[in-house]
Design a protein around this motif. Sequence first.
Motif, short mmCIF file in Angstrom:
data_model
loop_
_atom_site.label_atom_id
_atom_site.label_comp_id
_atom_site.label_asym_id
_atom_site.label_seq_id
_atom_site.Cartn_x
_atom_site.Cartn_y
_atom_site.Cartn_z
N HIS A 88 26.21 84.33 23.08
CA HIS A 88 26.37 82.99 23.64
C HIS A 88 25.34 82.78 24.75
CE1 HIS A 88 30.24 83.01 21.60
NE2 HIS A 88 30.40 81.74 21.90
N LYS A 89 25.11 81.51 25.07
CA LYS A 89 24.29 81.14 26.22
C LYS A 89 25.12 80.21 27.10
CE LYS A 89 20.44 83.25 25.10
NZ LYS A 89 19.92 84.37 25.93
N LEU A 90 25.34 80.63 28.35
CA LEU A 90 26.05 79.80 29.33
C LEU A 90 25.01 79.23 30.28
CD1 LEU A 90 28.91 78.91 30.35
CD2 LEU A 90 28.72 80.77 32.01
N LEU A 91 24.79 77.93 30.20
CA LEU A 91 23.75 77.29 31.00
C LEU A 91 24.25 76.99 32.40
CD1 LEU A 91 22.54 77.04 28.17
CD2 LEU A 91 21.79 74.73 28.74
N ILE A 92 23.57 77.53 33.40
CA ILE A 92 23.93 77.27 34.79
C ILE A 92 22.70 76.73 35.54
CG2 ILE A 92 25.63 79.14 34.80
CD1 ILE A 92 23.64 80.69 36.62
N ASP A 93 22.96 76.04 36.62
CA ASP A 93 21.90 75.51 37.48
C ASP A 93 21.47 76.61 38.44
OD1 ASP A 93 20.23 74.18 39.18
OD2 ASP A 93 21.71 72.70 39.85
N LYS A 94 20.27 77.12 38.27
CA LYS A 94 19.83 78.23 39.12
C LYS A 94 19.59 77.81 40.57
CE LYS A 94 14.79 78.02 38.25
NZ LYS A 94 14.33 78.07 39.64
N ASN A 95 19.55 76.49 40.82
CA ASN A 95 19.37 76.01 42.19
C ASN A 95 20.70 75.65 42.86
OD1 ASN A 95 16.48 76.13 42.09
ND2 ASN A 95 16.49 74.27 40.87
N CYS A 96 21.80 75.93 42.18
CA CYS A 96 23.13 75.65 42.72
C CYS A 96 23.81 76.97 43.07
CB CYS A 96 23.96 74.86 41.72
SG CYS A 96 25.70 74.67 42.18
N PRO A 97 24.00 77.28 44.36
CA PRO A 97 24.64 78.55 44.75
C PRO A 97 26.01 78.75 44.10
CG PRO A 97 23.68 77.48 46.66
CD PRO A 97 23.59 76.49 45.53
N MET A 98 26.78 77.67 43.96
CA MET A 98 28.11 77.77 43.34
C MET A 98 27.98 78.25 41.90
SD MET A 98 30.94 74.75 42.80
CE MET A 98 30.83 74.25 44.52
N CYS A 99 27.04 77.69 41.16
CA CYS A 99 26.85 78.07 39.75
C CYS A 99 26.37 79.51 39.64
CB CYS A 99 25.83 77.14 39.09
SG CYS A 99 26.26 75.38 39.16
N VAL A 100 25.46 79.90 40.51
CA VAL A 100 24.92 81.26 40.49
C VAL A 100 26.02 82.28 40.77
CG1 VAL A 100 23.35 82.87 41.64
CG2 VAL A 100 22.60 80.53 41.14
N VAL A 101 26.92 81.97 41.71
CA VAL A 101 28.00 82.89 42.07
C VAL A 101 28.95 83.10 40.91
CG1 VAL A 101 30.05 83.17 43.50
CG2 VAL A 101 27.89 82.53 44.56
N TYR A 102 29.42 82.00 40.29
CA TYR A 102 30.39 82.22 39.22
C TYR A 102 29.73 82.81 37.98
CZ TYR A 102 29.49 77.54 37.05
OH TYR A 102 28.94 76.43 36.45
N GLY A 103 28.46 82.51 37.76
CA GLY A 103 27.75 83.13 36.64
C GLY A 103 27.64 84.63 36.84
N SER A 104 27.28 85.03 38.06
CA SER A 104 27.18 86.46 38.38
C SER A 104 28.55 87.14 38.30
CB SER A 104 26.59 86.62 39.79
OG SER A 104 26.58 87.96 40.19
N THR A 105 29.58 86.42 38.73
CA THR A 105 30.94 86.99 38.70
C THR A 105 31.39 87.24 37.27
OG1 THR A 105 31.52 85.84 40.74
CG2 THR A 105 33.35 86.61 39.37
#
Length: 275
Positions: free
Chosen positions: A5-22
């Motif tokens: 799968h590919k989960l698209l996140i906004d790399k410039n959004c700290p919130m998106c980066v955090v939950y993606g990393s989590t």
Amino acid sequence: MIKNHKLLIDKNCPMCVVYGSTFTKLDMVDSNTITPYQLVSEEFTTTIDMHRAQNEIALHDTVTGETIYGLDSMIHIFSQGKSWISKPLHFPLIYAPLKQLYKFITYNRKVIVGGKRTPVNERTCEPDVNYFYRTLFIFFTAVFTGLVLNNYTYHITDYFGFQTPWYVEYMICFGQVVWQGVMITLWSRKNSWDYLGNMSAVSALGGILLLPILLLQQFIELHPYLYIGYFMLVVGVMLLEHIRRCRNMHLGWIPTVSWLTFRNVVLGIIILLFS
């Protein structure tokens, strides 16, 4: 673990980066799943609704070509294919409020974290300005901040021998929205809704930072000067955050000067009327 799968996140959004990393650290998705929206290859952009993906996170199945968005993608990740988790979450009385909460957060995510704008040479991943959810965000942050300030300033004004009516702090919080709304409309109309969202986030930050003292005073008696000193510290943090956010929006110093002017004028009026 979800694979292929590919989960698209906004790399410039700290919130998106955090939950993606989590998600990755918790082994909910494999290491190849989290993909920056700005960098996803053209191979996938033809089968993904890229505009919708700016507003609702997209989870793309690279095997079937199917894409699910927003809350549905989150439920899919959390349930990991287990129906005993996904079915209750899709029950209308649960799904409907979760859907509204998701939209409330996703349409305001940029103003909540106060991130920088997407560079002009990158694929834009900015959520649309949804006036309904932005207005709700501004309203709820004003109510929350007014509630916290009502409980906090009581310990300061009581020390100086006067009290203000319960509605004063709410008038201040909503009055600041109106004051700054007029200012930003005159100064930079195209940025007005983004600025008001960011300003409201700064106010909410101040309210959150005051909560530890309100909690502590439930157990021990605190000197009034501690309330005053800590309050000034919080105002200082809010000022720096307001400046940072205005810099990110390229608004200059005028909004901050207006923000400070309102607070000083209101403080003077309160002292004159109630002391």
